[in-house]
Structures are given as structure tokens and as C-alpha cells.
Motif scaffolding. Structure first.
Motif, mmCIF file in Angstrom:
data_model
loop_
_atom_site.group_PDB
_atom_site.id
_atom_site.type_symbol
_atom_site.label_atom_id
_atom_site.label_comp_id
_atom_site.label_asym_id
_atom_site.label_seq_id
_atom_site.Cartn_x
_atom_site.Cartn_y
_atom_site.Cartn_z
ATOM 1 N N LEU A 69 11.381 -1.341 -4.960
ATOM 2 C CA LEU A 69 10.466 -1.300 -3.814
ATOM 3 C C LEU A 69 9.851 0.086 -3.668
ATOM 4 C CD1 LEU A 69 12.557 -3.410 -1.267
ATOM 5 C CD2 LEU A 69 10.726 -4.158 -2.806
ATOM 6 N N ARG A 70 10.632 1.117 -3.927
ATOM 7 C CA ARG A 70 10.089 2.481 -3.838
ATOM 8 C C ARG A 70 9.005 2.707 -4.887
ATOM 9 N NH1 ARG A 70 14.487 6.410 -4.741
ATOM 10 N NH2 ARG A 70 15.918 4.705 -5.184
ATOM 11 N N LYS A 71 9.214 2.191 -6.075
ATOM 12 C CA LYS A 71 8.211 2.364 -7.132
ATOM 13 C C LYS A 71 6.928 1.620 -6.783
ATOM 14 C CE LYS A 71 7.719 2.315 -12.157
ATOM 15 N NZ LYS A 71 8.405 2.063 -13.446
ATOM 16 N N THR A 72 7.072 0.442 -6.184
ATOM 17 C CA THR A 72 5.889 -0.317 -5.775
ATOM 18 C C THR A 72 5.123 0.430 -4.697
ATOM 19 O OG1 THR A 72 6.974 -2.414 -6.324
ATOM 20 C CG2 THR A 72 5.091 -2.509 -4.822
ATOM 21 N N LEU A 73 5.838 0.949 -3.725
ATOM 22 C CA LEU A 73 5.184 1.728 -2.669
ATOM 23 C C LEU A 73 4.528 2.977 -3.238
ATOM 24 C CD1 LEU A 73 7.833 1.520 0.212
ATOM 25 C CD2 LEU A 73 5.590 0.424 0.149
ATOM 26 N N ALA A 74 5.173 3.585 -4.228
ATOM 27 C CA ALA A 74 4.602 4.780 -4.846
ATOM 28 C C ALA A 74 3.263 4.472 -5.508
ATOM 29 C CB ALA A 74 5.580 5.364 -5.867
ATOM 30 N N GLY A 75 3.185 3.329 -6.178
ATOM 31 C CA GLY A 75 1.923 2.939 -6.803
ATOM 32 C C GLY A 75 0.808 2.762 -5.792
ATOM 33 N N PHE A 76 1.104 2.074 -4.692
ATOM 34 C CA PHE A 76 0.105 1.912 -3.638
ATOM 35 C C PHE A 76 -0.269 3.266 -3.027
ATOM 36 C CE2 PHE A 76 1.960 -2.512 -3.115
ATOM 37 C CZ PHE A 76 0.848 -3.163 -3.626
ATOM 38 N N ALA A 77 0.739 4.117 -2.807
ATOM 39 C CA ALA A 77 0.500 5.398 -2.145
ATOM 40 C C ALA A 77 -0.365 6.322 -2.997
ATOM 41 C CB ALA A 77 1.829 6.070 -1.817
ATOM 42 N N MET A 78 -0.152 6.337 -4.304
ATOM 43 C CA MET A 78 -0.987 7.171 -5.185
ATOM 44 C C MET A 78 -2.462 6.839 -5.001
ATOM 45 S SD MET A 78 0.990 7.037 -8.829
ATOM 46 C CE MET A 78 2.753 7.341 -8.970
ATOM 47 N N GLY A 91 8.142 3.728 8.687
ATOM 48 C CA GLY A 91 7.167 4.104 9.695
ATOM 49 C C GLY A 91 5.763 3.748 9.255
ATOM 50 N N PRO A 92 4.741 4.157 10.023
ATOM 51 C CA PRO A 92 3.355 3.816 9.706
ATOM 52 C C PRO A 92 2.895 4.411 8.381
ATOM 53 C CG PRO A 92 3.580 4.606 11.966
ATOM 54 C CD PRO A 92 4.864 4.902 11.286
ATOM 55 N N ALA A 93 1.919 3.755 7.773
ATOM 56 C CA ALA A 93 1.369 4.240 6.503
ATOM 57 C C ALA A 93 0.751 5.626 6.662
ATOM 58 C CB ALA A 93 0.326 3.250 5.980
ATOM 59 N N ASP A 94 0.127 5.901 7.799
ATOM 60 C CA ASP A 94 -0.485 7.211 8.018
ATOM 61 C C ASP A 94 0.558 8.317 7.981
ATOM 62 O OD1 ASP A 94 -3.050 6.261 8.181
ATOM 63 O OD2 ASP A 94 -3.088 6.145 10.370
ATOM 64 N N ASP A 95 1.727 8.064 8.528
ATOM 65 C CA ASP A 95 2.798 9.068 8.496
ATOM 66 C C ASP A 95 3.259 9.304 7.063
ATOM 67 O OD1 ASP A 95 2.559 9.124 11.209
ATOM 68 O OD2 ASP A 95 4.458 8.105 11.634
ATOM 69 N N MET A 96 3.376 8.226 6.281
ATOM 70 C CA MET A 96 3.782 8.371 4.878
ATOM 71 C C MET A 96 2.740 9.177 4.106
ATOM 72 S SD MET A 96 4.409 5.409 1.972
ATOM 73 C CE MET A 96 5.931 4.807 2.696
ATOM 74 N N LEU A 97 1.466 8.852 4.280
ATOM 75 C CA LEU A 97 0.412 9.543 3.548
ATOM 76 C C LEU A 97 0.301 10.997 3.976
ATOM 77 C CD1 LEU A 97 -2.300 6.733 3.505
ATOM 78 C CD2 LEU A 97 -0.888 7.519 1.594
ATOM 79 N N ALA A 98 0.554 11.280 5.257
ATOM 80 C CA ALA A 98 0.530 12.678 5.713
ATOM 81 C C ALA A 98 1.628 13.479 5.030
ATOM 82 C CB ALA A 98 0.682 12.725 7.229
ATOM 83 N N ALA A 99 2.822 12.866 4.904
ATOM 84 C CA ALA A 99 3.920 13.554 4.214
ATOM 85 C C ALA A 99 3.600 13.738 2.740
ATOM 86 C CB ALA A 99 5.211 12.752 4.390
ATOM 87 N N GLY A 103 12.603 13.328 1.004
ATOM 88 C CA GLY A 103 11.252 12.784 1.058
ATOM 89 C C GLY A 103 11.301 11.374 1.637
ATOM 90 N N PHE A 104 11.216 10.391 0.726
ATOM 91 C CA PHE A 104 11.269 9.010 1.201
ATOM 92 C C PHE A 104 12.625 8.698 1.828
ATOM 93 C CE2 PHE A 104 11.962 4.410 0.642
ATOM 94 C CZ PHE A 104 10.836 3.925 1.293
ATOM 95 N N GLY A 105 13.670 9.370 1.329
ATOM 96 C CA GLY A 105 14.998 9.154 1.902
ATOM 97 C C GLY A 105 15.047 9.483 3.383
#
Length: 333
Positions: free
Chosen positions: A216-225, A148-156, A183-185
Motif C-alpha cells: 500500500l505504501r508503494k502504491t501511495l508513493a506512485g500516486f504521490a510522485m 490524514g488529508p492528501a494536502d498534508d501528505m504532499l506538503a510533507a 516520514g510516512f511512519g
């Protein structure tokens, strides 16, 4: 000695039958000379079509393998392009994030947070890549975007890191969220990995990478932090915000080997698919040549038959013309 002759009607019928037969021979021979193929394939094969049927079945089977290989090749190529994009996004910001060890200004931290948020959006866009109308990182759910959108991920994630008071705590909460099935699952909208498919006789290839892959999850986690810095996480705590940026950079850096390995794995699948397509094409060409040889005619022999039939037909026309002039008037003349 008694002379026996055919009646005029009988002679005319005989000449007509012979003419029709010779015209048919000329037509068939002309067709064979022109096309290089038997006019009556059943007669040439003596009614045994089994060799041709076997060849046609093999060509159809190879064609089916070819379609599957093409689809799989399109998918792996799109995945490989997405991996290249992810690596570029990560390497472009990692040094700046890790550099926050030495430069801990609030303005620079906020600027990096904004950049990281943009890169997170781009990363999600890459993982939502479609090829031929199908999402390539959604597994079996090819009709659904995996993320989904990045905003939804960051809100969670804001909810997941609520109560954290240090950069390390925020980073740990983010990593836990990406490893958590709830969570991400739950954020992941795709399905299980695609099963391996047959791309050639006896050869299976599985382009089964999904957005749930740990790399891919670890990469997304780095960006999300780092992107959480743009959402105002750890307000007023400039040192902890800078520490969170450093941990985000280290996470992206640590994931580099994994991204390289994943890209290599996809590349191996690409190479296998391309080799299978080449093999299928070669076999199809060989079978096509064999089929053509079975159905083809000796054009020299066909030309000889054509010339013989034409000569006989011309002789028959001459004979018919002479016979047609046999009348009492001609006899008495």
C-alpha cells in the motif's frame, strides 16, 4: 356383615382431590400435545439437566464465534473492496504516466499531475474506509482514520524533496519518505495490525492488513510522485517533470503484482471466515435439533394420556353429580 362407608365430607374431599389431579393431568397432556414439548422437563429428564446444559453451552460458544466471524468478515470484505478500488485507480493512470516518455509537453504533464492528485485523494479515501464504524486499515486503532488529508501528505513530501533537481532524485526522495519511520511512519495514525481471532473452534484468522503494508505504501508513493507535479515540483524543467511522471507510472506498474498478492491474501482470509461461518451455522443447527429432541415429547403417547385423563375426569364428574344427590329427601323419594 357390617358395611363400612365414608362420611359425606370425606367422600367430597376425596372426589375434589381426584378431580384436581385429573384436571392437572389433562392440562399437562393438552400442553404437550399442543407444543410437542414436555410440560415438566425436569421430571422427563429425571432431574439430570447436564445434557441440555452442555448443548446450551456449545450453542452459546458457537454464537460467540459467529459474532467474531461476522465482524472479521465485514472487515476483510471492506479491505477487499478497497484493494479493488486501488487497483482500478492505478491501472487507470499508469499507461498515461509511462507514455510521457514520448509526449513531454508541459500542459500534458500538468494535466496528469492534476489527475494523479485526484487519484491520490481517492486512494487515501479508500484506505480510510470504515466498516461498522471502524477503520479497517488502522489495525488495533479502529476508531482512528489511518491517513490524514492528501494536502498534508504532499506538503510533507515537498519538504522531503526540497533541493532535488531531477525527476529521479524526487522519486527517490518520495520512496525514502514512505519507508522512513519519521516520514510516512509518523503520518500514519493507526496502530499495529489486529491479532488473529478465533472464528470457529480451533480456527484462527488474522485480518491484520494496515495502511503501513509495504504494498500500500508503494502504491501511495506512485500516486504521490505524480501528484507533486500538480504542486509545481521541478519548476521550468519540463523534461525532468516528464521523467518524474514516467517513474511514477513505473512505480505503480511495479506494485501491481504486490496488490494482486495482497488482494489474494485478504481473499484467503475471507474464504476461511466464510467456511467457519458455514461450519458454525451447521453445528448450531445440529445442536438445536438435538436439544429439541431431548425436550420433545411423543405426541401420540401424550394424546393417549390426554384421552385417558379426559375419560377418567368425565367419569369422576358423573360420580360426583350422583353423590351430590344423596340426601334424605332423595333416599325417601
Amino acid at each position: 356383615m357390617t358395611r363400612v362407608s365414608l362420611g359425606d365430607a370425606s367422600l367430597a374431599n376425596m372426589l375434589a382431590r381426584q378431580g384436581a389431579e385429573l384436571r392437572g393431568q389433562v392440562q399437562r397432556a393438552t400442553q404437550e400435545v399442543t407444543t410437542g414439548r414436555h410440560a415438566d422437563l425436569g421430571k422427563a429428564l429425571r432431574g439430570d439437566f447436564s445434557p441440555l446444559l452442555a448443548i446450551d453451552a456449545s450453542i452459546a460458544r458457537l454464537s460467540a464465534f459467529g459474532r467474531v466471524a461476522t465482524d472479521a468478515g465485514t472487515q476483510t470484505a471492506a479491505q477487499q473492496a478497497a484493494m479493488a478500488g486501488l487497483s482500478s485507480l492505478a491501472t487507470g493512470i499508469t499507461p498515461m504516466l509511462i507514455g510521457m516518455r514520448d509526449f513531454q509537453t508541459a500542459a500534458q504533464t500538468s494535466t496528469l499531475g492534476a489527475q494523479a492528485r485526484g487519484r491520490l485523494e481517492s486512494a487515501i479515501g479508500l484506505l480510510n474506509t470504515q466498516a461498522a464504524g471502524r477503520a479497517v486499515f488502522s489495525g488495533v486503532e479502529t476508531g482512528t482514520m489511518p491517513l490524514g488529508p492528501a494536502d498534508d501528505m504532499l506538503a510533507a513530501l515537498e519538504t522531503a524533496v526540497a533541493g532535488a533537481t531531477t525527476g529521479g532524485q524526487v522519486a527517490a526522495a518520495v520512496l525514502d519518505w514512505f519507508d522512513d519511520p519519521s516520514g510516512f511512519g509518523a503520518f500514519y495514525r493507526g496502530g499495529s495490525p489486529l491479532p488473529a481471532v478465533a472464528v470457529a473452534p480451533g480456527q484462527m484468522v488474522g485480518p491484520g492488513t494496515t495502511a503501513m503494508d509495504p504494498v500500500l505504501r508503494k502504491t501511495l508513493a506512485g500516486f504521490a510522485m505524480a501528484a507533486l507535479l500538480d504542486r509545481g515540483v521541478l519548476p521550468g524543467m519540463h523534461e525532468e517533470r516528464a521523467r518524474l511522471a514516467v517513474v511514477a507510472g513505473e512505480t505503480l506498474l511495479a506494485g501491481e503484482d504486490g496488490r494482486i498478492a495482497l488482494a489474494a491474501r485478504i481473499g484467503i482470509a475471507e474464504a476461511q471466515i466464510e467456511a467457519a461461518r458455514t461450519r458454525n451455522a451447521a453445528e448450531t443447527t445440529a445442536l438445536g435439533i438435538l436439544r429439541s429432541e431431548i425436550a420433545s415429547v411423543d405426541q401420540y403417547e401424550a394424546a393417549t394420556r390426554l384421552e385417558a385423563a379426559r375419560t377418567q375426569l368425565e367419569a369422576l364428574y358423573l360420580l360426583t353429580a350422583r353423590v351430590s344427590r344423596l340426601s334424605l329427601t332423595e333416599f325417601l323419594r
